[in-house]
Design an enzyme around this catalytic site. Structure first.
Site, mmCIF file in Angstrom:
data_model
loop_
_atom_site.group_PDB
_atom_site.id
_atom_site.type_symbol
_atom_site.label_atom_id
_atom_site.label_comp_id
_atom_site.label_asym_id
_atom_site.label_seq_id
_atom_site.Cartn_x
_atom_site.Cartn_y
_atom_site.Cartn_z
ATOM 1 N N GLY A 129 0.856 -1.185 0.000
ATOM 2 C CA GLY A 129 0.000 0.000 0.000
ATOM 3 C C GLY A 129 0.888 1.229 0.000
ATOM 4 O O GLY A 129 1.684 1.426 0.927
ATOM 5 N N VAL A 133 -1.017 6.687 3.855
ATOM 6 C CA VAL A 133 -0.435 6.139 5.082
ATOM 7 C C VAL A 133 0.869 5.391 4.781
ATOM 8 O O VAL A 133 1.925 5.710 5.318
ATOM 9 C CB VAL A 133 -1.451 5.223 5.803
ATOM 10 C CG1 VAL A 133 -0.786 4.446 6.925
ATOM 11 C CG2 VAL A 133 -2.590 6.063 6.353
ATOM 12 N N ASN A 208 -6.006 0.127 1.549
ATOM 13 C CA ASN A 208 -7.197 0.833 2.006
ATOM 14 C C ASN A 208 -8.264 -0.117 2.535
ATOM 15 O O ASN A 208 -8.371 -1.263 2.100
ATOM 16 C CB ASN A 208 -7.750 1.747 0.910
ATOM 17 C CG ASN A 208 -7.674 1.112 -0.452
ATOM 18 O OD1 ASN A 208 -6.902 0.187 -0.673
ATOM 19 N ND2 ASN A 208 -8.484 1.588 -1.374
ATOM 20 N N THR A 211 -15.329 1.836 3.720
ATOM 21 C CA THR A 211 -16.598 1.339 4.253
ATOM 22 C C THR A 211 -17.241 0.435 3.200
ATOM 23 O O THR A 211 -17.259 0.753 2.012
ATOM 24 C CB THR A 211 -17.529 2.529 4.588
ATOM 25 O OG1 THR A 211 -16.833 3.376 5.496
ATOM 26 C CG2 THR A 211 -18.814 2.054 5.223
ATOM 27 N N SER A 248 -3.234 -0.238 8.470
ATOM 28 C CA SER A 248 -4.554 0.267 8.092
ATOM 29 C C SER A 248 -5.465 0.184 9.312
ATOM 30 O O SER A 248 -5.306 -0.689 10.152
ATOM 31 C CB SER A 248 -5.183 -0.608 7.015
ATOM 32 O OG SER A 248 -4.331 -0.747 5.926
ATOM 33 N N LYS A 337 -7.475 2.777 18.138
ATOM 34 C CA LYS A 337 -7.476 3.608 16.933
ATOM 35 C C LYS A 337 -8.883 4.117 16.649
ATOM 36 O O LYS A 337 -9.096 5.309 16.415
ATOM 37 C CB LYS A 337 -6.931 2.794 15.756
ATOM 38 C CG LYS A 337 -7.058 3.455 14.403
ATOM 39 C CD LYS A 337 -6.188 4.696 14.267
ATOM 40 C CE LYS A 337 -6.510 5.483 13.032
ATOM 41 N NZ LYS A 337 -5.532 5.513 12.011
ATOM 42 N N CYS A 393 -10.896 8.916 7.321
ATOM 43 C CA CYS A 393 -10.950 8.129 8.555
ATOM 44 C C CYS A 393 -12.156 8.361 9.447
ATOM 45 O O CYS A 393 -12.762 7.400 9.917
ATOM 46 C CB CYS A 393 -9.684 8.377 9.371
ATOM 47 S SG CYS A 393 -8.262 7.625 8.601
ATOM 48 N N PHE A 394 -12.462 9.623 9.730
ATOM 49 C CA PHE A 394 -13.430 9.867 10.801
ATOM 50 C C PHE A 394 -14.764 9.160 10.574
ATOM 51 O O PHE A 394 -15.230 8.404 11.425
ATOM 52 C CB PHE A 394 -13.660 11.373 10.966
ATOM 53 C CG PHE A 394 -12.565 12.064 11.738
ATOM 54 C CD1 PHE A 394 -11.515 11.339 12.281
ATOM 55 C CD2 PHE A 394 -12.584 13.432 11.938
ATOM 56 C CE1 PHE A 394 -10.499 11.964 12.991
ATOM 57 C CE2 PHE A 394 -11.580 14.074 12.643
ATOM 58 C CZ PHE A 394 -10.534 13.335 13.167
ATOM 59 N N LYS A 396 -15.587 6.827 8.482
ATOM 60 C CA LYS A 396 -15.420 5.378 8.347
ATOM 61 C C LYS A 396 -15.214 4.718 9.713
ATOM 62 O O LYS A 396 -15.818 3.695 10.023
ATOM 63 C CB LYS A 396 -14.211 5.125 7.441
ATOM 64 C CG LYS A 396 -13.885 3.685 7.225
ATOM 65 C CD LYS A 396 -12.666 3.563 6.356
ATOM 66 C CE LYS A 396 -11.457 4.000 7.147
ATOM 67 N NZ LYS A 396 -10.271 3.227 6.971
#
Ligand code: UDX
Ligand code: UDX
Length: 576
Positions: A129, A133, A208, A211, A248, A337, A393-394, A396
């Site tokens: 990946g 990130v 990745n 969702t 991830s 996390k 992120c948030f 998801k």
């Protein structure tokens, strides 16, 4: 005399000590390095020795080898390393000594620095990946650990080509400079995932985990398809023990699934699975990675699990103070996390919920944030009211938490976190509604300048950006949008706003161009450059009355009003 095979694995490079020595000192130093290793390591198991042999020191080499009479034959596993022109070979020996056997050479001990370099010399880390990130994380590891070999891999050849080019696929302040420094030295970018898996000791999973959009859990659960395919690849090609690191964000207990897949490896390798969630934020990734609040490492409580944890701790300890490296069990680490991101998102939704009340009461949300945030128990960060939070992120991660709660039957807890998402959606839509209402209830055919499209400043990322929702709402009303963002490419904006008719969307090269003849400016990303624009000039070139809607509260509304704009912020007292 030993018969040492030549290059077996050209790609594997050494770093650290060799890079440190100027050429003229090299030969003398390298012999000492080899001898030092022999002197220092009374070791069982896996030892890697890197020595540099040229014609001049062939004699010295034989002498050393004779003294180290008890090592396994070199043919057992030697990987030679092609490197700089004066280096003919470097060797890696596995199981160099028999248990407990010390080799004492008649040499002085070398400095601690060299020992430290050698200690890590054995390690190669790769990431699967090469996104926001995987890329920056490996870049900073390579920068901070010159003796560790780092490789970033991805199935996407275009992305890898970009990492190897002058125009990196990820925009992050400071990243270009570091990449220039380490690329081709101890950092490489490649699509050869299998090779990276085979040759790495530690593998970061940084694919990745969006969702899920289908089947059970659609709209909430994480889609683990990519994690699974990466793990299956490791299972398929790995021929020796490895540490697998979950980078991830993944649902709690994913490590269990990974373990089951890895157990089918036909070489019966031992895989230790660690959770090492990334807390860096986009736009400040380099600073966050170089100077993190904490590093979290979760591992099994078994002896081998703890050893793996220690290995990763040692990597981070290159630049992170040990007291900031927290170790815990895998499940706590995985949940931490989600919990961190849920807390951060919740703070933004809380202040945004208050912003509506401010607009109805004459209070100023920034003043509320300042007074609330001055309480040291609360703290001042993440209390900036905005058009809504975005980013990959948030949303998801909160949805993931909700799914987890529902899965175990905690309906009330799930509902609590659902509100964080609901307020965020409400905030985006109500901002678009405000624009329509203030522009006399109709946007049809009106030109609206959109300032900023990224989900926050200093990134070119548009995932979950509130700009998408706001623009969609405006396009629903048949507004004509002129969009300017300093970093987001045109094709990404168009992709994100598909399938709205493209003739309603123009991409502008400057904010002035976007605002020319516009009825309103809608500011959606807090890029610094928007603060210092010549708003007098802009005002003159706009349709009248000219409106500004500041979705990030970065502009001076008073000043704008003095120029003649009708200006609105978020959670700001409304002026009639
Ligand atoms: C990461 C994490 O994966 C995500 O869970 C976290 O919440 C945010 O950060 P990010 O690096 O931002 O994601 O994602 P992205 O930029 O999409 O990069 C992922 C990369 O993995 C892509 O370049 C993709 O091509 C690659 N990939 C995907 C693989 O190499 N192999 C695969 O099987 C799938
Ligand atoms: C977040 C987390 O901060 C990070 O620790 C995690 O690893 C990944 O997810 P990121 O999404 O990159 O990082 O950026 P962040 O700075 O958290 O911003 C997220 C969104 O919240 C942005 O849209 C930002 O504009 C918004 N935000 C942030 C606010 O609206 N108000 C604030 O006070 C802070």
């Amino acid at each position: 005399m030993l018969d040492v095979p030549h290059t077996v694995h050209e790609k594997r490079r050494t770093a650290g000590d060799l890079a440190e020595f100027p050429d003229d000192q090299l030969i003398a130093q390298k012999i000492e390095v080899i001898q030092d290793i022999l002197f220092e390591i009374p070791y069982v198991g896996f030892i890697i020795v890197i020595g540099i042999i040229t014609d001049e020191d062939i004699g010295a080499r034989n002498e050393i080898f004779q003294e180290a009479g008890s090592f396994h034959p070199a043919e057992q596993r030697i990987r030679a390393i092609g490197r700089r022109e004066f280096v003919s070979h470097a060797f890696i020996f596995e199981k160099f000594f028999h248990e407990g056997k010390h080799i004492v050479l008649n040499r002085k001990r070398k400095s601690l620095r060299i020992k430290q370099l050698l200690k890590y010399e054995t390690m190669k880390i790769c990431s699967i990946g090469a996104g926001y990130v995987g890329g920056p994380t490996m870049v900073v590891i390579a920068e901070q650990c010159p003796e560790i070999e780092a490789e970033v891999t991805d199935v996407n050849a275009e992305r890898i080509a970009a990492w190897n080019s002058e125009k990196l696929p990820v925009f992050e302040p400071g990243l270009d400079e570091i990449v220039k420094k380490v690329r081709g030295k101890n950092l490489t970018f490649s699509t050869d995932i299998d090779d990276a898996i085979r040759t790495s000791d530690v593998i970061f999973l940084a694919v990745n985990t969006p969702t899920k959009i289908y089947g059970d859990g659609a709209g909430k659960a994480s889609d683990l398809t990519y994690i699974e395919s990466a793990v299956r690849r490791i299972t398929e090609v790995a021929t020796n023990d490895k540490i697998i690191v979950e980078k991830s964000t993944i649902p709690v207990r994913t490590a269990e699934k990974i373990r089951r897949l890895l157990a089918t490896n036909r070489h019966k390798c031992n895989f230790e699975i660690l959770s090492n969630p990334e807390f860096m934020a986009e736009g400040t990734a380099v600073a966050d990675l170089r100077n993190p609040d904490r590093i979290l490492i979760g591992g099994d409580e078994t002896e081998s699990g703890q050893k793996a944890v220690q290995t990763l701790v040692d990597v981070y300890a290159h630049w992170v103070p040990r007291e900031k490296i927290l170790t815990q069990n895998v499940w706590s680490s995985e949940l931490s996390k989600l919990a961190s991101n849920a807390f951060l998102a919740q703070r933004i939704s809380s202040i945004n919920a208050l912003s509506v009340l401010c607009e109805h009461s004459g209070a100023d949300v920034d003043e509320i944030a300042r007074s609330v945030g001055s309480d040291t128990r609360i703290g001042s960060k993440f209390l900036k009211s905005s058009v809504g939070f975005g980013g990959s992120c948030f949303k998801k991660d909160v949805l993931n938490l909700i799914y987890l709660c529902e899965y175990v039957g905690l309906t009330e807890v799930a509902r609590y976190w659902q509100q964080v998402i609901d307020i965020n959606e409400y905030q985006k839509h109500r901002f678009a509604r405000l624009v329509r209402e203030k522009l006399f209830g109709s946007l049809c055919g009106k030109k609206i300048a959109i300032f900023g499209f990224a989900f926050k400043k200093d990134t070119n990322d548009t995932r979950e950006t509130p700009a998408i929702t706001v623009c969609q709402d405006l396009l629903e009303e048949q507004a004509k949008l002129a969009i300017y963002d300093p970093k987001v490419p045109e094709e990404i904006v168009r992709r994100d706003l598909c399938p709205y008719p493209s003739d309603l969307i123009t991409i502008s090269q400057t904010p002035y161009e976007a605002a020319e003849n516009a009825h309103a400016i809608v500011l959606l990303t807090e890029w610094d450059e928007f603060i210092a624009l010549d708003y007098e000039r802009i005002f003159k070139e706009m349709q009248q009355p000219a409106f500004v809607f500041d979705g990030r509260n970065i502009l001076d509304l008073k000043q704008l009003r003095a120029i003649g704009f009708e200006a609105y912020g978020i959670g700001k007292p409304r002026v009639a």
